[in-house]
Design an enzyme around this catalytic site. Structure first.
Site, short mmCIF file in Angstrom:
data_model
loop_
_atom_site.label_atom_id
_atom_site.label_comp_id
_atom_site.label_asym_id
_atom_site.label_seq_id
_atom_site.Cartn_x
_atom_site.Cartn_y
_atom_site.Cartn_z
N LYS A 213 -33.73 14.73 16.61
CA LYS A 213 -33.84 13.15 16.54
C LYS A 213 -32.59 12.69 16.33
O LYS A 213 -31.93 12.62 14.98
CB LYS A 213 -34.93 12.66 15.52
N LYS B 178 -32.47 16.05 12.46
CA LYS B 178 -32.28 14.55 12.42
C LYS B 178 -30.77 14.20 12.05
O LYS B 178 -30.33 14.61 10.93
CB LYS B 178 -33.22 13.66 11.83
N ASP C 211 -39.74 11.88 7.25
CA ASP C 211 -38.06 12.02 7.36
C ASP C 211 -37.64 11.83 6.07
O ASP C 211 -37.41 11.09 5.58
CB ASP C 211 -37.87 10.76 8.09
#
Length: 328
Positions: free
Chosen positions: A264, A228, A165
């Protein structure tokens, strides 16, 4: 929950992703022209649509299915300076078996930790379907030289991370240096190797919905496997509206390139009711293909406890006491 087979992803030539829109990243000017040529976002319409979808009533069997699906989509996360190996091991055990009293409960999708805790997390979830995700690239601010960011990524991958991430350089993005952000994502993607890459925009710092749309397309053009919303470390994190906007982007990107990208939302999603609202938005915006933990995740910790409480309520007709679930 079973996962679907991965959709085709962007191939790479010399570290640069290629796809049907590859020509728009040929230069800074073509990239800027493309991003600023995207349709402007009707903020009122977007928020009204998100609010409307949030009123859908999901009950009985459908609710039970949605709760189990949501559990299977959680990236169980601890990203604190006080994290210890013991805490990470406990988190891993909870991810593998969220409810020790009920073996029918699905595992979560992943545990998400800092790079130095990856090896501990990997050991804790060994033999299960749970992935190990690691934040990297000088999370959460992203204020570091590219060489430092890439070293951060390589350390996490070497320790066994299945997913990375990363955070984008919001300063560069807001200054209009789109190619700099693009090149960093491409470099991180290459350093990630076989690990899937989630690109965090920190939507609360991007100021406008138009910027969120541009960031979504920029991330996907650069080869993101997931886009995300947030780090969870700022005041404004995932919202139904910004998640809906990103889901529109991945839907439209697949229509143009054939490449499916996950989404996400992270930060601020704490209740089962909220999670179900997000799943409705996924289904109604991107479609059923994204209703799978290979393509949709929740970045959360406290959410899992509420999902487990609601799951037990559906099964028994009553809520358990406060000691039914562990406190993370």
């Amino acid at each position: 929950m079973p996962t679907t087979a991965p959709s085709p992803t962007a191939k790479s030539v010399g570290g640069t992703p290629t796809h049907a829109l590859g020509e728009v990243t040929a230069s800074d000017s073509t990239l800027r022209r493309f991003l600023h040529g995207l349709p402007g976002v009707d903020a009122v319409g977007l928020e009204a649509r998100a609010a409307s979808l949030g009123t859908r009533s999901i009950k009985t069997t459908a609710k039970a299915y949605a709760i189990d699906l949501a559990i299977s989509m959680v990236d169980l996360t601890t990203l604190e300076g006080a994290d210890t190996p013991g805490k990470v091991r406990a988190l891993g055990a909870k991810a593998v078996r969220p409810d020790p009293t009920d073996r029918t409960s699905p595992s979560t999708a992943a545990v998400c930790v800092y790079p130095d805790m990856v090896a501990t997390a990997k050991e804790a979830v060994a033999g299960s379907s749970v992935k190990v995700a690691s934040v990297a690239t000088a999370f959460p601010a992203g204020r570091a030289a590219l060489a430092v960011k890439l070293a951060d990524v390589r350390d996490a991958v070497a320790a066994g991370a299945d997913e990375i991430d990363m955070v984008i350089d919001r300063g560069a993005f807001l200054a209009g240096h789109y190619m700099k952000v693009y090149d960093e994502i491409v470099a991180v993607k290459e350093a990630s190797g076989a690990a899937r890459l989630k690109v965090i925009f920190e939507t609360g710092e991007l100021s406008t919905y138009d910027n969120i749309r541009r960031a979504s397309w920029l991330g996907m053009l650069a080869g993101a496997d997931f886009i995300k919303t947030s780090t969870g470390k700022v005041a404004v994190n995932a919202t139904p509206a910004n998640t809906l906007l990103m889901l529109e982007a991945v839907r439209d990107f697949r229509a143009q390139t054939g490449i499916q990208v996950g989404v996400k939302p992270a930060g601020g999603i704490r209740t089962s009711k909220d999670a179900v609202k997000f799943l409705v938005i996924v289904n109604e915006t991107a479609g059923e293909d994204w209703l799978d933990n290979h393509w949709f995740r929740f970045g959360a910790s406290s959410l899992l406890n509420d999902l487990l409480m609601q799951r037990q309520k559906l099964a028994t007709g009553r809520y358990s006491g406060p000691d039914y679930v562990t406190v993370d």
